[in-house]
Motif scaffolding. Structure first.
Motif, PDB file in Angstrom:
ATOM      1  N   CYS A  19     -10.972 -16.605   7.239  1.00 39.04           N
ATOM      2  CA  CYS A  19     -11.161 -15.466   8.144  1.00 39.04           C
ATOM      3  C   CYS A  19     -10.461 -14.235   7.547  1.00 39.04           C
ATOM      4  CB  CYS A  19     -10.578 -15.798   9.517  1.00 39.04           C
ATOM      5  SG  CYS A  19     -10.587 -14.404  10.644  1.00 39.04           S
ATOM      6  N   CYS A  22      -7.254 -13.565  10.147  1.00 37.14           N
ATOM      7  CA  CYS A  22      -6.113 -14.462  10.398  1.00 37.14           C
ATOM      8  C   CYS A  22      -5.963 -15.518   9.302  1.00 37.14           C
ATOM      9  CB  CYS A  22      -6.250 -15.131  11.763  1.00 37.14           C
ATOM     10  SG  CYS A  22      -7.598 -16.323  11.804  1.00 37.14           S
ATOM     11  N   CYS A  33     -13.312 -15.681  12.142  1.00 32.24           N
ATOM     12  CA  CYS A  33     -13.296 -16.832  13.054  1.00 32.24           C
ATOM     13  C   CYS A  33     -13.626 -16.367  14.478  1.00 32.24           C
ATOM     14  CB  CYS A  33     -11.939 -17.531  13.013  1.00 32.24           C
ATOM     15  SG  CYS A  33     -10.642 -16.655  13.882  1.00 32.24           S
ATOM     16  N   CYS A  36     -10.916 -14.372  16.302  1.00 33.00           N
ATOM     17  CA  CYS A  36     -10.766 -12.960  15.909  1.00 33.00           C
ATOM     18  C   CYS A  36     -11.957 -12.119  16.378  1.00 33.00           C
ATOM     19  CB  CYS A  36     -10.580 -12.839  14.399  1.00 33.00           C
ATOM     20  SG  CYS A  36      -8.943 -13.399  13.875  1.00 33.00           S
TER      21      CYS A  36
HETATM   22 ZN   LIG Z   1      -9.482 -15.190  12.515  1.00 30.44          ZN
END
Ligand SMILES: [Zn+2]
Length: 224
Positions: A19, A22, A33, A36
């Protein structure tokens, strides 16, 4: 192009992507992801920056607020070699520029430069990586219209009152590359906007017809 995408997808099956924000592993073909996607709401705004002295307004497109996972992601991109993030930022910024600015009026894309010493140490200028990809996506040339002629303390380490002085006179524009052109100037983070304003001032003083700016994230509202 389709073949390249298939190869990339197969590679991502073996080396799963992370991601952008993150750093968690995500499914092949995706960049963010689900957590997020829900948590990060782009600002996607075009703000104006008022050039000191001339009073001229410069538009600046900004994608995100510089906080939480966005800040972590930019730090990994800028200082820890995650250069592949440039593709995602450039995709998002190109879309914002296409939707909210008069992209067909631009003649050339350039980036806020870092000093030669810093580029040698880091190995790349993060803003240049994004700017080159934006140029490709907008079908425009990329040129190094600006040069940073000496290093200065990082803007975010200084009190606001010192920041305008800190960037004064540290950039030089190449007249041959900027004169008569409408320039799209790319930076990674906007803090007070003084760096972009100083770069825009130098470009305009060296004959640029117009300057517009775009950045991934903004720390605080630019003076307007
Ligand atoms: Zn993420």
């Amino acid at each position: 192009m389709k073949f390249k995408k298939i190869i990339l997808f197969c590679l991502e099956l073996i080396f799963p992507p992370h991601c952008i924000f993150c750093d968690k592993i995500v499914a092949p073909g995706t960049k963010i992801c689900q957590g997020c996607v829900c948590a990060i709401k782009p600002v996607s705004a075009v703000r104006c920056m008022n050039l000191p002295d001339s009073g001229q307004n410069i538009p600046c497109a900004v994608l995100y607020s510089y906080e939480d996972q966005v800040r972590d992601s930019i730090i990994r991109f800028k200082f820890y070699g995650e250069k592949s993030n440039a593709e995602f930022y450039a995709d998002q910024l190109s879309e914002l520029i296409g939707n909210r600015m008069n992209a067909s009026s631009f003649d050339v894309v350039t980036a806020v430069p870092i000093s030669h010493e810093r580029k040698k140490g880091r190995g790349y200028n993060q803003s240049e990586l994004i700017a080159r990809k934006i140029a490709e996506k907008l079908n425009l040339p990329y040129r190094e219209c600006l040069e940073k002629i000496r290093d200065n303390p990082e803007q975010h380490l200084l009190p606001r009152t010192e920041r305008m002085k800190n960037v004064k006179g540290i950039y030089r524009a190449d007249k041959d590359l900027a004169a008569g052109e409408s320039v799209l100037l790319i930076d990674d983070i906007v803090t007070t906007g003084f760096t972009l304003c100083e770069c825009a001032r130098v470009l305009l003083e060296n004959g640029a017809k117009a300057v517009s700016c775009a950045a991934i994230a903004q720390v605080e509202r630019t003076p307007c």
